[in-house]
Design a protein around this motif. Structure first.
Motif, PDB file in Angstrom:
ATOM      1  N   LEU A  36      50.037  83.314  90.699  1.00 20.02           N
ATOM      2  CA  LEU A  36      50.883  84.378  90.139  1.00 20.02           C
ATOM      3  C   LEU A  36      51.243  85.423  91.203  1.00 20.02           C
ATOM      4  N   GLU A  37      50.300  85.755  92.059  1.00 21.97           N
ATOM      5  CA  GLU A  37      50.597  86.689  93.150  1.00 21.97           C
ATOM      6  C   GLU A  37      51.656  86.123  94.083  1.00 21.97           C
ATOM      7  N   LYS A  38      51.540  84.835  94.402  1.00 20.53           N
ATOM      8  CA  LYS A  38      52.494  84.192  95.316  1.00 20.53           C
ATOM      9  C   LYS A  38      53.910  84.144  94.754  1.00 20.53           C
ATOM     10  N   ILE A  39      54.048  84.068  93.433  1.00 23.14           N
ATOM     11  CA  ILE A  39      55.395  84.040  92.852  1.00 23.14           C
ATOM     12  C   ILE A  39      55.896  85.448  92.500  1.00 23.14           C
ATOM     13  N   GLY A  40      55.103  86.457  92.861  1.00 24.15           N
ATOM     14  CA  GLY A  40      55.541  87.837  92.662  1.00 24.15           C
ATOM     15  C   GLY A  40      55.223  88.436  91.301  1.00 24.15           C
ATOM     16  N   TRP A  41      54.394  87.747  90.528  1.00 21.64           N
ATOM     17  CA  TRP A  41      54.022  88.232  89.202  1.00 21.64           C
ATOM     18  C   TRP A  41      52.504  88.234  89.049  1.00 21.64           C
ATOM     19  N   GLY A  42      51.829  88.946  89.948  1.00 20.35           N
ATOM     20  CA  GLY A  42      50.377  89.063  89.885  1.00 20.35           C
ATOM     21  C   GLY A  42      49.934  89.758  88.609  1.00 20.35           C
ATOM     22  N   PHE A  43      48.640  89.657  88.314  1.00 21.27           N
ATOM     23  CA  PHE A  43      48.110  90.258  87.091  1.00 21.27           C
ATOM     24  C   PHE A  43      48.383  91.758  87.021  1.00 21.27           C
ATOM     25  N   ASP A  44      48.360  92.433  88.168  1.00 21.26           N
ATOM     26  CA  ASP A  44      48.643  93.872  88.139  1.00 21.26           C
ATOM     27  C   ASP A  44      50.058  94.120  87.623  1.00 21.26           C
ATOM     28  N   ILE A 123      62.834  89.494  77.059  1.00 27.52           N
ATOM     29  CA  ILE A 123      62.309  90.724  77.655  1.00 27.52           C
ATOM     30  C   ILE A 123      62.200  90.632  79.178  1.00 27.52           C
ATOM     31  N   PHE A 124      61.827  89.458  79.682  1.00 26.92           N
ATOM     32  CA  PHE A 124      61.660  89.272  81.127  1.00 26.92           C
ATOM     33  C   PHE A 124      62.416  88.021  81.581  1.00 26.92           C
ATOM     34  N   PRO A 125      63.741  88.086  81.578  1.00 30.30           N
ATOM     35  CA  PRO A 125      64.533  86.895  81.921  1.00 30.30           C
ATOM     36  C   PRO A 125      64.283  86.371  83.335  1.00 30.30           C
ATOM     37  N   GLU A 126      63.936  87.246  84.281  1.00 33.48           N
ATOM     38  CA  GLU A 126      63.670  86.796  85.650  1.00 33.48           C
ATOM     39  C   GLU A 126      62.452  85.868  85.688  1.00 33.48           C
ATOM     40  N   LEU A 127      61.365  86.299  85.067  1.00 33.71           N
ATOM     41  CA  LEU A 127      60.153  85.483  85.027  1.00 33.71           C
ATOM     42  C   LEU A 127      60.394  84.216  84.211  1.00 33.71           C
ATOM     43  N   ASP A 128      61.085  84.345  83.091  1.00 37.51           N
ATOM     44  CA  ASP A 128      61.400  83.190  82.257  1.00 37.51           C
ATOM     45  C   ASP A 128      62.150  82.131  83.063  1.00 37.51           C
ATOM     46  N   GLY A 129      63.172  82.549  83.781  1.00 31.45           N
ATOM     47  CA  GLY A 129      63.966  81.614  84.580  1.00 31.45           C
ATOM     48  C   GLY A 129      63.135  80.928  85.651  1.00 31.45           C
ATOM     49  N   MET A 130      62.280  81.690  86.301  1.00 31.15           N
ATOM     50  CA  MET A 130      61.428  81.147  87.358  1.00 31.15           C
ATOM     51  C   MET A 130      60.478  80.082  86.796  1.00 31.15           C
ATOM     52  N   LEU A 131      59.840  80.387  85.671  1.00 29.86           N
ATOM     53  CA  LEU A 131      58.889  79.442  85.076  1.00 29.86           C
ATOM     54  C   LEU A 131      59.594  78.199  84.543  1.00 29.86           C
ATOM     55  N   ARG A 132      60.783  78.383  83.958  1.00 28.13           N
ATOM     56  CA  ARG A 132      61.560  77.237  83.473  1.00 28.13           C
ATOM     57  C   ARG A 132      61.949  76.307  84.623  1.00 28.13           C
ATOM     58  N   GLN A 133      62.368  76.905  85.736  1.00 30.53           N
ATOM     59  CA  GLN A 133      62.762  76.110  86.890  1.00 30.53           C
ATOM     60  C   GLN A 133      61.571  75.330  87.450  1.00 30.53           C
ATOM     61  N   MET A 134      60.417  75.994  87.563  1.00 33.49           N
ATOM     62  CA  MET A 134      59.218  75.312  88.068  1.00 33.49           C
ATOM     63  C   MET A 134      58.815  74.156  87.155  1.00 33.49           C
ATOM     64  N   ALA A 135      58.849  74.383  85.849  1.00 34.48           N
ATOM     65  CA  ALA A 135      58.484  73.329  84.903  1.00 34.48           C
ATOM     66  C   ALA A 135      59.455  72.160  85.010  1.00 34.48           C
ATOM     67  N   ALA A 136      60.743  72.445  85.124  1.00 36.60           N
ATOM     68  CA  ALA A 136      61.754  71.390  85.248  1.00 36.60           C
ATOM     69  C   ALA A 136      61.556  70.583  86.524  1.00 36.60           C
TER      70      ALA A 136
END
Length: 143
Positions: A36-44, A123-136
């Motif tokens: 999560l830190e590496k993709i820019g969405w760390g727990f913090d 609410i968080f389209p940037e994160l949504d798009g990133m996770l969708r792309q990785m899953a695809a």
């Protein structure tokens, strides 16, 4: 993405000198935090944004034991994602040899601070798009 590295500590082993099976779940969490830190969405950042992502399931298959001072390479990939649920796949291999030690999956949902589920895309389209792309991408590669 570079794998997360973990060196097996003495206290993580049992009387036989083998890493105790319960540690693999901890190592999955360490690798997930790193991912999560590496993709820019760390727990913090997630917590700052009000995103809570509890583990709702964990599955694993032990292939081979590891021992004190072994270095593990742990890869994390988004296996499935639908905007409300995410499955992360983990592979733990012995560094240097690539020998498979463990394969696992953790399942997560997304909640707001009040504990209510929400759709990430709204609410968080940037994160949504990133996770969708990785899953695809991982689906195309049969992960």
């Amino acid at each position: 993405m570079e794998p997360y590295l973990h060196k097996v500590q003495y206290y993580e082993t049992d009387k036989m000198g083998i890493a105790h099976h319960s540690n693999y779940i901890r190592w999955m969490e360490e690798a997930r935090v790193d991912f999560l830190e590496k993709i820019g969405w760390g727990f913090d950042r997630l917590e700052e944004e009000g995103i809570v992502s509890p583990v709702v399931g964990v599955h694993g298959r032990y292939k081979k034991s590891c021992t004190f001072a072994d270095v593990l390479e742990i890869t994390v990939k988004v296996q499935k994602y639908n905007g409300m649920m995410m499955h992360l796949a983990y592979e733990m291999k012995l560094a240097g040899t690539g020998e498979m030690l463990f394969a696992g999956i953790s399942e997560h949902c997304f909640l707001d601070r009040a504990g209510k589920p929400f759709r990430m895309k709204q609410i968080f389209p940037e994160l949504d798009g990133m996770l969708r792309q990785m899953a695809a991408e991982n689906k195309e590669n049969h992960i």
